[in-house]
Enzyme design. Structure first.
Site, short mmCIF file in Angstrom:
data_model
loop_
_atom_site.label_atom_id
_atom_site.label_comp_id
_atom_site.label_asym_id
_atom_site.label_seq_id
_atom_site.Cartn_x
_atom_site.Cartn_y
_atom_site.Cartn_z
N HIS A 1 0.78 -1.08 -0.13
CA HIS A 1 0.02 0.02 0.09
C HIS A 1 0.94 1.17 -0.12
CE1 HIS A 1 -4.04 -1.51 1.61
NE2 HIS A 1 -3.40 -2.48 0.81
N TYR B 1 -8.97 5.59 7.87
CA TYR B 1 -9.15 6.01 9.38
C TYR B 1 -10.22 6.90 9.43
CZ TYR B 1 -4.90 3.38 10.50
OH TYR B 1 -3.88 2.51 10.69
N PRO C 1 -3.80 -0.01 19.15
CA PRO C 1 -3.38 -0.22 17.77
C PRO C 1 -3.58 0.73 16.64
CG PRO C 1 -5.55 -1.34 18.64
CD PRO C 1 -4.94 -0.53 19.63
N LYS D 1 1.49 -0.37 15.27
CA LYS D 1 2.94 -0.40 15.70
C LYS D 1 3.35 -1.81 16.37
CE LYS D 1 4.81 3.18 13.39
NZ LYS D 1 4.56 2.60 12.39
N TYR E 1 4.38 6.49 10.22
CA TYR E 1 3.41 5.24 9.57
C TYR E 1 4.12 4.06 8.99
CZ TYR E 1 -1.01 2.98 8.84
OH TYR E 1 -2.02 2.02 9.06
P1 RFL Z 1 2.52 -11.98 21.27
O1 RFL Z 1 2.36 -12.13 19.96
O2 RFL Z 1 1.60 -11.96 22.15
O3 RFL Z 1 3.40 -13.45 21.49
C1 RFL Z 1 3.51 -13.88 22.98
C2 RFL Z 1 3.60 -15.38 22.80
O4 RFL Z 1 4.01 -15.92 24.24
C3 RFL Z 1 3.08 -17.05 24.66
N1 RFL Z 1 3.11 -17.00 25.90
C4 RFL Z 1 3.75 -17.82 26.57
N2 RFL Z 1 4.56 -19.02 26.19
C5 RFL Z 1 5.24 -19.87 27.20
N3 RFL Z 1 5.15 -19.56 28.40
C6 RFL Z 1 4.22 -18.51 29.07
N4 RFL Z 1 3.99 -18.45 30.44
C7 RFL Z 1 3.34 -17.64 28.24
N5 RFL Z 1 2.77 -16.54 28.29
C8 RFL Z 1 2.44 -16.20 26.78
C9 RFL Z 1 1.72 -16.39 24.08
O5 RFL Z 1 0.78 -17.63 23.79
C10 RFL Z 1 2.38 -15.88 22.49
O6 RFL Z 1 2.02 -17.11 21.41
O7 RFL Z 1 3.76 -10.88 21.72
P2 RFL Z 1 4.84 -10.36 20.59
O8 RFL Z 1 5.64 -11.57 19.83
O9 RFL Z 1 5.67 -9.44 21.45
O10 RFL Z 1 4.33 -9.62 19.38
C11 RFL Z 1 3.37 -8.58 19.46
C12 RFL Z 1 2.22 -8.44 18.53
O11 RFL Z 1 1.53 -9.63 18.81
C13 RFL Z 1 1.23 -7.22 18.97
O12 RFL Z 1 2.04 -6.22 19.32
C14 RFL Z 1 0.50 -6.95 17.82
O13 RFL Z 1 -0.69 -7.88 17.56
C15 RFL Z 1 -0.10 -5.57 17.95
N6 RFL Z 1 -1.20 -5.38 16.81
C16 RFL Z 1 -0.72 -4.58 15.70
N7 RFL Z 1 0.49 -4.59 15.57
C17 RFL Z 1 1.04 -3.91 14.41
O14 RFL Z 1 2.46 -3.81 14.20
N8 RFL Z 1 0.12 -3.68 13.31
C18 RFL Z 1 -1.06 -3.69 13.41
O15 RFL Z 1 -1.86 -3.52 12.56
C19 RFL Z 1 -1.67 -4.19 14.72
N9 RFL Z 1 -3.06 -4.24 14.87
C20 RFL Z 1 -2.62 -5.45 16.99
C21 RFL Z 1 -3.44 -5.07 16.04
C22 RFL Z 1 -3.32 -6.03 18.04
C23 RFL Z 1 -4.50 -6.39 18.22
N10 RFL Z 1 -4.99 -6.85 19.48
C24 RFL Z 1 -5.72 -8.07 19.25
C25 RFL Z 1 -4.26 -6.78 20.56
C26 RFL Z 1 -4.75 -5.08 16.05
C27 RFL Z 1 -5.25 -5.87 17.23
C28 RFL Z 1 -6.95 -5.83 17.21
C1 PHB Z 2 -5.52 -4.30 10.93
O1 PHB Z 2 -5.59 -4.41 9.60
O2 PHB Z 2 -5.95 -5.37 11.71
C2 PHB Z 2 -4.96 -2.88 11.49
C3 PHB Z 2 -4.72 -2.18 10.34
C4 PHB Z 2 -4.42 -0.81 10.72
C5 PHB Z 2 -4.25 -0.52 12.28
C6 PHB Z 2 -4.74 -1.59 13.15
C7 PHB Z 2 -4.95 -2.72 12.71
O3 PHB Z 2 -4.01 0.67 12.67
#
Ligand code: RFL
Ligand code: PHB
Length: 411
Positions: free
Chosen positions: A78, A215, A307, A311, A403
């Site tokens: 994008h 957005y 979110p 980031k 971004y």
């Molecule tokens: P994770 O992905 O949470 O992975 C941690 C792992 O550790 C495991 N765990 C354990 N394993 C063993 N023993 C234990 N005691 C444990 N406790 C936990 C868990 O099961 C898991 O597998 O952390 P990590 O690797 O630091 O990654 C971070 C990302 O997952 C997170 O920051 C993103 O998902 C945030 N996020 C977004 N980030 C972006 O860069 N771009 C986005 O567009 C974006 N959109 C989002 C998001 C997060 C969202 N939610 C659901 C929180 C949109 C949403 C809705």
């Molecule tokens: C997504 O596609 O899940 C998404 C995209 C942009 C954001 C957050 C989540 O800022």
């Protein structure tokens, strides 16, 4: 009780999310062996729908690491996003495109976090034949302030294990236990901010009607239009933090999305939901230093962003790039000195992303949704900032460079 089985590896990694798996991959490429422990099953972590936006430096890193073949084939490049808002109260909404390609010569890639995780697991387990221990429990870190830390755990079959290593990495996400272990030394500071809203997220079998993310700032609250593929749309609605997704029928969700995303000439395609809608709380949190002795925190274990700036996953991957380099220097003979800059280097980027995510969140959400009188001052400030962002090349460039992701090491 059966005897604990003893193992040895250079690095012990807890968590098979983006942070843990990218760290394991970068270390393997540098000739450093690691064991990865994960609380959930492989199918669970592969199906967990989360982030969708990869910054340019994240894509470059995954390419350099040799795990971007499918990302390059299926990821959706994008070159901009739209900010959708009404120029004046009560007026029709309009799109204002932030043209990343023109402003900063780079773009983002839309590719689901779980696809990144699938690719990394396939690379490690199926291609390289290296293990990930799934479904572990009772994970505990020991002796992290010595040069001989260890991790104990119970395997899925009930057997007890201990891993002796030189370095342990807490990549266990926001709810994992490593942050508390890092804090037990007494010098961990946690800075936090919470927001009076959450996001209700849905994944729908509906073709995206526009090529780029939207957005939307709306009187009824923020809405985000995103996607995962040419057939799948990902959508979010700002909702009160205590929202029960069960109270939102499919019809109600589509109604609200149609209202908040309405713009003359825009059609929102509807389609069947591919998973149950989920509600995600919004918070900002930074824990530092991200190191205690030989325990290093990375990703959501150390910091959370709302979110809105997309980031979280990108920061997790930026952290482990710094950590993999520090560990590689340690084994190349730098000793403890190899670790000294880890926390400070990571936290500089983390705070930049915290600011950007807070800025995007504050500019786009209603802090008073549904109130009759509303908060005219707050909304006036938001409109002023939105108009400035889209009409000043300097302001648009600032949004664009944050971004798409500042180059690693730039802040
Ligand atoms: P994770 O992905 O949470 O992975 C941690 C792992 O550790 C495991 N765990 C354990 N394993 C063993 N023993 C234990 N005691 C444990 N406790 C936990 C868990 O099961 C898991 O597998 O952390 P990590 O690797 O630091 O990654 C971070 C990302 O997952 C997170 O920051 C993103 O998902 C945030 N996020 C977004 N980030 C972006 O860069 N771009 C986005 O567009 C974006 N959109 C989002 C998001 C997060 C969202 N939610 C659901 C929180 C949109 C949403 C809705
Ligand atoms: C997504 O596609 O899940 C998404 C995209 C942009 C954001 C957050 C989540 O800022």
């Amino acid at each position: 009780m059966t005897q604990r089985r003893e193992h040895r590896s250079q690095v012990g990694i807890v968590g098979a999310g983006p942070a843990g798996l990218v760290l394991a991959k970068l270390l393997a490429r540098a000739g450093v062996d690691s064991v990865v422990l994960e609380a959930r099953s492989r199918s669970y972590v592969e199906a967990r729908v989360r982030a969708g936006v990869l910054e340019a430096p994240t894509v470059e890193l995954l390419r350099e690491a040799g795990v971007a073949d499918r990302l390059d084939r299926e990821g959706m490049p994008h070159s901009g996003i739209a900010l959708r808002f009404a120029d004046a109260p009560g007026g029709p909404a309009q799109d204002h495109r932030i043209d990343f390609a023109d402003l900063v010569g780079k773009g983002i890639t839309v590719y689901g976090q779980q696809e990144v995780v699938k690719d990394l697991l396939a690379d490690r387990i199926d291609d390289a034949g290296l293990p990930v221990e799934f479904e572990v429990s009772d994970v505990e870190f020991h002796d992290v302030t010595t040069d001989a830390p260890s991790i104990t755990w119970t395997a899925a079959d009930g057997s007890a294990h201990r891993l002796h290593c030189d370095v342990v990495a807490g990549c266990d996400g926001f709810h994992g236990g490593s942050r508390a272990v890092a804090g037990a030394g007494g010098d961990l500071t946690v800075a936090e901010r919470s927001y009076p809203f959450a996001w209700l997220g849905v994944l729908a079998k509906a073709a995206p009607t526009t090529d780029e993310l939207v957005y939307a700032h709306h009187d009824r609250g923020f809405a985000l239009y995103s996607m995962r593929s040419p057939e799948v749309t990902r959508l979010y609605l700002q909702v009160p933090p205590e929202t029960d997704p069960g109270d939102w029928s499919e019809a109600r969700i589509w109604d609200e999305l149609q209202t908040r995303l309405a713009r003359p000439g825009f059609t929102l395609n509807e389609g069947e939901f591919l998973e149950k809608p989920g509600v995600t709380g919004m918070r900002s949190m930074v824990a530092g230093p991200m190191r205690r002795g030989r325990l290093f925190l990375a990703g959501d274990a150390a910091h959370i962003v709302p979110p809105t700036g997309a980031k979280g996953m990108n920061l997790a991957i930026a952290d482990v790039r710094v950590l993999a380099e520090a560990i590689t220097r340690f084994y190349a003979g730098a000793g403890e000195g190899g670790f000294d800059g880890y926390s400070e280097t990571c936290l500089r980027r983390v705070w930049r992303a915290e600011h950007f995510s807070w800025f995007m969140t504050s500019m786009l959400h209603r802090f008073d949704p549904g109130t009759e009188a509303g908060d005219p001052f707050g909304v006036g400030l938001q409109r002023a900032q939105l108009r400035y962002t889209v009409s000043s090349r300097a302001a648009a460039t600032s949004l664009a460079e944050n971004y798409v992701g500042l180059p690693h090491g730039a802040v």
